[in-house]
Design a protein around this motif. Structure first.
Motif, mmCIF file in Angstrom:
data_model
loop_
_atom_site.group_PDB
_atom_site.id
_atom_site.type_symbol
_atom_site.label_atom_id
_atom_site.label_comp_id
_atom_site.label_asym_id
_atom_site.label_seq_id
_atom_site.Cartn_x
_atom_site.Cartn_y
_atom_site.Cartn_z
ATOM 1 N N LEU A 198 -39.865 -17.029 11.548
ATOM 2 C CA LEU A 198 -38.680 -16.285 11.972
ATOM 3 C C LEU A 198 -38.734 -14.887 11.369
ATOM 4 O O LEU A 198 -39.242 -14.697 10.275
ATOM 5 C CB LEU A 198 -37.409 -16.967 11.459
ATOM 6 C CG LEU A 198 -37.073 -18.341 12.034
ATOM 7 C CD1 LEU A 198 -35.881 -18.912 11.278
ATOM 8 C CD2 LEU A 198 -36.763 -18.208 13.513
ATOM 9 N N ASN A 199 -38.178 -13.919 12.102
ATOM 10 C CA ASN A 199 -38.024 -12.592 11.512
ATOM 11 C C ASN A 199 -36.724 -11.981 12.025
ATOM 12 O O ASN A 199 -36.023 -12.606 12.823
ATOM 13 C CB ASN A 199 -39.233 -11.700 11.814
ATOM 14 C CG ASN A 199 -39.492 -11.633 13.305
ATOM 15 O OD1 ASN A 199 -38.565 -11.505 14.096
ATOM 16 N ND2 ASN A 199 -40.765 -11.742 13.688
ATOM 17 N N TRP A 200 -36.422 -10.784 11.575
ATOM 18 C CA TRP A 200 -35.136 -10.182 11.956
ATOM 19 C C TRP A 200 -34.996 -10.025 13.464
ATOM 20 O O TRP A 200 -33.905 -10.058 14.005
ATOM 21 C CB TRP A 200 -34.943 -8.825 11.270
ATOM 22 C CG TRP A 200 -34.103 -8.895 10.029
ATOM 23 C CD1 TRP A 200 -34.213 -8.049 8.972
ATOM 24 C CD2 TRP A 200 -33.037 -9.786 9.709
ATOM 25 N NE1 TRP A 200 -33.294 -8.387 8.011
ATOM 26 C CE2 TRP A 200 -32.562 -9.450 8.438
ATOM 27 C CE3 TRP A 200 -32.445 -10.866 10.357
ATOM 28 C CZ2 TRP A 200 -31.524 -10.111 7.805
ATOM 29 C CZ3 TRP A 200 -31.401 -11.555 9.737
ATOM 30 C CH2 TRP A 200 -30.959 -11.163 8.486
ATOM 31 N N GLU A 201 -36.134 -9.865 14.170
ATOM 32 C CA GLU A 201 -36.055 -9.671 15.627
ATOM 33 C C GLU A 201 -35.695 -10.978 16.338
ATOM 34 O O GLU A 201 -34.850 -11.006 17.206
ATOM 35 C CB GLU A 201 -37.391 -9.146 16.188
ATOM 36 C CG GLU A 201 -37.609 -7.655 15.957
ATOM 37 C CD GLU A 201 -37.908 -7.344 14.501
ATOM 38 O OE1 GLU A 201 -38.881 -7.912 13.963
ATOM 39 O OE2 GLU A 201 -37.153 -6.561 13.875
ATOM 40 N N ASN A 202 -36.349 -12.085 15.941
ATOM 41 C CA ASN A 202 -36.068 -13.326 16.688
ATOM 42 C C ASN A 202 -34.925 -14.168 16.089
ATOM 43 O O ASN A 202 -34.479 -15.134 16.690
ATOM 44 C CB ASN A 202 -37.340 -14.166 16.911
ATOM 45 C CG ASN A 202 -38.046 -14.534 15.611
ATOM 46 O OD1 ASN A 202 -37.402 -14.591 14.564
ATOM 47 N ND2 ASN A 202 -39.352 -14.774 15.663
ATOM 48 N N GLU A 217 -30.309 -18.358 15.570
ATOM 49 C CA GLU A 217 -29.224 -18.645 14.637
ATOM 50 C C GLU A 217 -28.272 -19.721 15.162
ATOM 51 O O GLU A 217 -27.937 -20.681 14.463
ATOM 52 C CB GLU A 217 -28.463 -17.337 14.386
ATOM 53 C CG GLU A 217 -27.459 -17.441 13.280
ATOM 54 C CD GLU A 217 -26.931 -16.078 12.847
ATOM 55 O OE1 GLU A 217 -27.264 -15.047 13.477
ATOM 56 O OE2 GLU A 217 -26.168 -16.063 11.870
ATOM 57 N N SER A 218 -27.883 -19.558 16.435
ATOM 58 C CA SER A 218 -26.838 -20.446 16.970
ATOM 59 C C SER A 218 -27.356 -21.875 17.181
ATOM 60 O O SER A 218 -26.561 -22.813 17.288
ATOM 61 C CB SER A 218 -26.309 -19.881 18.273
ATOM 62 O OG SER A 218 -27.412 -19.711 19.134
ATOM 63 N N VAL A 219 -28.661 -22.052 17.218
ATOM 64 C CA VAL A 219 -29.232 -23.389 17.434
ATOM 65 C C VAL A 219 -29.052 -24.266 16.193
ATOM 66 O O VAL A 219 -28.969 -25.488 16.289
ATOM 67 C CB VAL A 219 -30.747 -23.267 17.762
ATOM 68 C CG1 VAL A 219 -31.398 -24.630 17.935
ATOM 69 C CG2 VAL A 219 -30.964 -22.383 18.982
ATOM 70 N N LEU A 220 -28.981 -23.610 15.035
ATOM 71 C CA LEU A 220 -28.986 -24.376 13.780
ATOM 72 C C LEU A 220 -27.578 -24.744 13.323
ATOM 73 O O LEU A 220 -26.715 -23.874 13.216
ATOM 74 C CB LEU A 220 -29.657 -23.551 12.672
ATOM 75 C CG LEU A 220 -31.156 -23.328 12.812
ATOM 76 C CD1 LEU A 220 -31.644 -22.369 11.731
ATOM 77 C CD2 LEU A 220 -31.923 -24.644 12.729
ATOM 78 N N PRO A 221 -27.336 -26.022 13.021
ATOM 79 C CA PRO A 221 -26.063 -26.394 12.409
ATOM 80 C C PRO A 221 -26.057 -26.001 10.922
ATOM 81 O O PRO A 221 -27.118 -25.759 10.344
ATOM 82 C CB PRO A 221 -26.030 -27.919 12.549
ATOM 83 C CG PRO A 221 -27.471 -28.331 12.646
ATOM 84 C CD PRO A 221 -28.227 -27.174 13.236
ATOM 85 N N VAL A 260 -33.850 -17.271 4.000
ATOM 86 C CA VAL A 260 -35.317 -17.121 4.008
ATOM 87 C C VAL A 260 -35.727 -15.925 4.870
ATOM 88 O O VAL A 260 -36.573 -15.102 4.460
ATOM 89 C CB VAL A 260 -35.992 -18.428 4.491
ATOM 90 C CG1 VAL A 260 -37.498 -18.252 4.612
ATOM 91 C CG2 VAL A 260 -35.675 -19.566 3.523
ATOM 92 N N VAL A 261 -35.110 -15.798 6.052
ATOM 93 C CA VAL A 261 -35.462 -14.681 6.943
ATOM 94 C C VAL A 261 -35.113 -13.351 6.267
ATOM 95 O O VAL A 261 -35.927 -12.421 6.229
ATOM 96 C CB VAL A 261 -34.680 -14.783 8.285
ATOM 97 C CG1 VAL A 261 -35.042 -13.619 9.194
ATOM 98 C CG2 VAL A 261 -34.972 -16.096 8.967
ATOM 99 N N SER A 262 -33.912 -13.271 5.706
ATOM 100 C CA SER A 262 -33.500 -11.991 5.116
ATOM 101 C C SER A 262 -34.300 -11.692 3.850
ATOM 102 O O SER A 262 -34.660 -10.548 3.582
ATOM 103 C CB SER A 262 -31.992 -11.968 4.841
ATOM 104 O OG SER A 262 -31.642 -12.963 3.894
ATOM 105 N N GLU A 263 -34.648 -12.721 3.098
ATOM 106 C CA GLU A 263 -35.387 -12.504 1.843
ATOM 107 C C GLU A 263 -36.819 -12.025 2.132
ATOM 108 O O GLU A 263 -37.335 -11.164 1.434
ATOM 109 C CB GLU A 263 -35.386 -13.797 1.022
ATOM 110 C CG GLU A 263 -35.977 -13.684 -0.370
ATOM 111 C CD GLU A 263 -35.079 -12.974 -1.396
ATOM 112 O OE1 GLU A 263 -34.004 -12.443 -1.033
ATOM 113 O OE2 GLU A 263 -35.476 -12.933 -2.575
#
Ligand code: GLA
Length: 403
Positions: A256-260, A265-269, A279-282
């Protein structure tokens, strides 16, 4: 600080002869990139001056005999017996599950792992001592593992190849000791370099040195709190990250990265969404931090550390009251560019990036304020990035310390 002359003297007293080598493997702090290594992401730790030292000499038989000056007592094991032990079953130097690992488990585990990686093992005897605080999040276990690997390398006269040795040490911790850590701590203990941080891509295991700005120091701030032996929260976070990757049909959250991210995001509960967002932001922050260091943009680097702390506290939920208080106090001081918890979290150490001109005032002020707010006794160390593991002859080791 470990006194090498005393360590050598102790070896002579114990074994009745002089040691042939002295090896050193440092602890570490992670500047940024926390809980990203087991997600195949980016980390940027640095080796610190605090280290584990072993004075050793060859033995003609196939035993390893070691005395620990920190924990007291001796271990004595037969290499072939350890090499043929099943990691999941009882060797006397395997943790039993009910108690935490004893220091000897790291020695036997590294021997076991090196053997299974294909390195020839030979007997030696030694005395070990270190000054990396245990359980503080400064990787005292990785330092011991790497020191033991260096002792076998010195004895077997084989060159240290950084990535394979780090991987062997990590395997010792994962499979022999039973802690599911990533590769960061062992790799930086080997690859560290004075005045540099180490950027590691934990997917390819490529790494490179990034110059640490000379204008600032790292202050290691030990909150005086320790996390329990269980490491269960760590394992739970790891499992949640793996589950988040599975839910998105990805190999690891690294993909995952900032673009995808917005489309995933909405898929994950919850709580998987927040774990993944950390993890993506870090990963993103870590690469930005490299740029900031290369451009000597210290304010930017400091801000990234603070954002990392917030993400670890709010999204990954691995900070704790003592760590949050320490970071808050640090950030209120003049000359403090940034601060955050470091390592696995919950307790242990935070770090601050402090302007060199302010660092000597910073230490007593933070110490006093933290003491009065928490009633706990903190320990603060001013630190500069140090060299990774080294193998010395005795004279060079003594000179190294006095220089
Ligand atoms: C511990 C582990 C590392 C890493 C950090 C968190 O220190 O040993 O591999 O996962 O936690 O960044």
């Amino acid at each position: 600080m470990t006194d090498i002359a005393k360590l050598v003297e102790r070896f002579e007293l114990r074994f009745g002869r002089a040691p042939q080598w002295v090896v050193r493997a440092p602890g570490r702090v992670n500047l940024i990139g926390e809980h990203t290594d087991y997600n195949e992401g980016f980390v940027m730790p640095l080796a610190i001056e605090r280290a584990v030292w072993i004075a050793l000499a060859p033995r003609e038989d196939r035993r390893v005999v070691v005395e620990s000056l920190d924990f007291g007592g001796m271990i004595d094991f037969e290499l072939d017996e350890v090499a043929s032990a099943q990691p999941a079953s009882g060797h006397p130097l395997r943790p039993s599950g009910r108690t935490g690992p004893t220091w000897g488990a790291y020695f036997a585990g590294v021997a076991w792992s090196l053997h299974h990686t294909g390195w020839p093992l030979h007997g030696w005897e030694g005395v070990v001592q270190g000054d990396v605080p245990v359980g503080a999040g400064l990787s005292s276990s990785a330092a011991v593992e790497v020191a033991v690997a260096c002792a076998f390398a010195a004895r077997g006269n084989w060159p240290i190849k950084i990535v394979p040795v780090a991987t062997a040490c990590q395997r010792a911790e994962n499979q022999w000791v039973g802690v599911g850590c990533g590769i960061m701590d062992q790799l930086v203990s080997l690859a560290g370099k004075k005045n540099h941080a180490v950027l590691i891509d934990c997917r390819s295991l490529e790494w490179r040195l990034v110059p640490f700005p000379a204008e600032a120091a790292i202050v290691i701030m030990d909150t005086g709190t320790r996390r329990g032996l269980a490491d269960s929260e760590y394992n739970m976070r790891r499992a949640q990250c793996e589950q988040a990757a599975r839910l998105l049909s990805l190999r690891a959250l690294r993909d995952l990265n900032w673009e995808n991210w917005p489309s995933c995001e909405s898929v994950l509960p919850e709580p998987f969404r927040r774990r993944a967002r950390h993890v993506v932001s870090e990963n993103h922050r870590t690469l930005q931090a490299v740029e900031a260091m290369e451009q000597r943009a210290l304010d930017r680097l400091g801000r990234l550390l603070v954002e990392s702390h917030h993400s670890l506290r709010n999204d990954f939920e691995v900070s704790g009251p003592a760590l949050d208080t320490m970071v808050e106090i640090a950030l209120a001081q003049a000359g403090c560019l940034g601060a955050r918890m470091t390592g696995a979290g919950f307790a242990g150490c935070a770090i601050a990036l402090v302007d060199n001109n302010s660092v000597h005032d910073f230490v007593p002020k933070v110490t006093a304020e933290y003491q009065s707010r928490t009633g706990l006794e903190p320990k603060l160390y001013i630190s500069q990035p140090a060299d990774g593991a080294q193998i010395f002859d005795v004279e060079t080791a003594l000179r190294h310390q006095s220089g």
